[in-house]
Write a protein that holds these residues in place. Structure first.
Motif, PDB file in Angstrom:
ATOM      1  N   THR A  87      11.931  25.366  24.057  1.00 36.51           N
ATOM      2  CA  THR A  87      10.785  26.166  23.669  1.00 36.51           C
ATOM      3  C   THR A  87      10.196  26.743  24.944  1.00 36.51           C
ATOM      4  O   THR A  87       9.888  25.997  25.873  1.00 36.51           O
ATOM      5  N   LYS A 108      13.798  30.533  14.438  1.00 36.14           N
ATOM      6  CA  LYS A 108      13.060  29.782  15.455  1.00 36.14           C
ATOM      7  C   LYS A 108      12.704  30.642  16.673  1.00 36.14           C
ATOM      8  O   LYS A 108      11.820  30.288  17.435  1.00 36.14           O
ATOM      9  N   TYR A 113      11.619  29.637  20.709  1.00 31.50           N
ATOM     10  CA  TYR A 113      12.853  28.925  21.023  1.00 31.50           C
ATOM     11  C   TYR A 113      13.854  29.871  21.665  1.00 31.50           C
ATOM     12  O   TYR A 113      13.967  31.033  21.283  1.00 31.50           O
TER      13      TYR A 113
END
Length: 122
Positions: A87, A108, A113
């Motif tokens: 992240t 994501k 991410y």
């Protein structure tokens, strides 16, 4: 640099004159490099609860992290296994996600991410 040769007699206390070292002379170019480095913002990433601060250097995010001693988990280095998913908490200067990242991380990416083996520091 002074290439003086010292003999045993010249090392008698009081005979040797030592000049203090002067500060290095910075050229305009070296001063600019110092200014640029002081303005660079670290890239902060998180993986499995561990936070890492990476000094930005051109190349892959994973390579930069590993060269700076960060214990980033990874396996394939091709973007297929997903082990290096991180992240990005603060990451100026990263490339846009590529097809492999979109394929592996799907939705994501919008949450910060990235695959460290695919993300480029530019």
């Amino acid at each position: 640099m002074n290439n003086r040769v010292f003999t045993v007699g010249s090392l008698i206390p009081g005979r040797l004159m030592v000049k203090p070292a002067s500060a290095p002379i910075l050229t305009e170019k070296s001063q600019q490099v110092v200014r640029e480095k002081s303005h660079q913002v670290e890239i902060i990433i998180e993986q499995n609860g561990s936070r890492f601060e990476i000094h930005p250097v051109k190349g892959k995010l994973l390579d930069a992290a590993l060269s700076q001693g960060m214990a980033i988990q990874y396996k394939c280095r091709k973007g297929t296994c997903g082990q290096c998913a991180v992240t990005v908490l603060q990451g100026p200067g990263l490339s846009k996600p590529n097809e492999r990242e979109f394929e592996k991380l799907k939705n994501k990416i919008s949450n910060g991410y990235r695959l460290a083996c695919q993300a480029e520091i530019v």
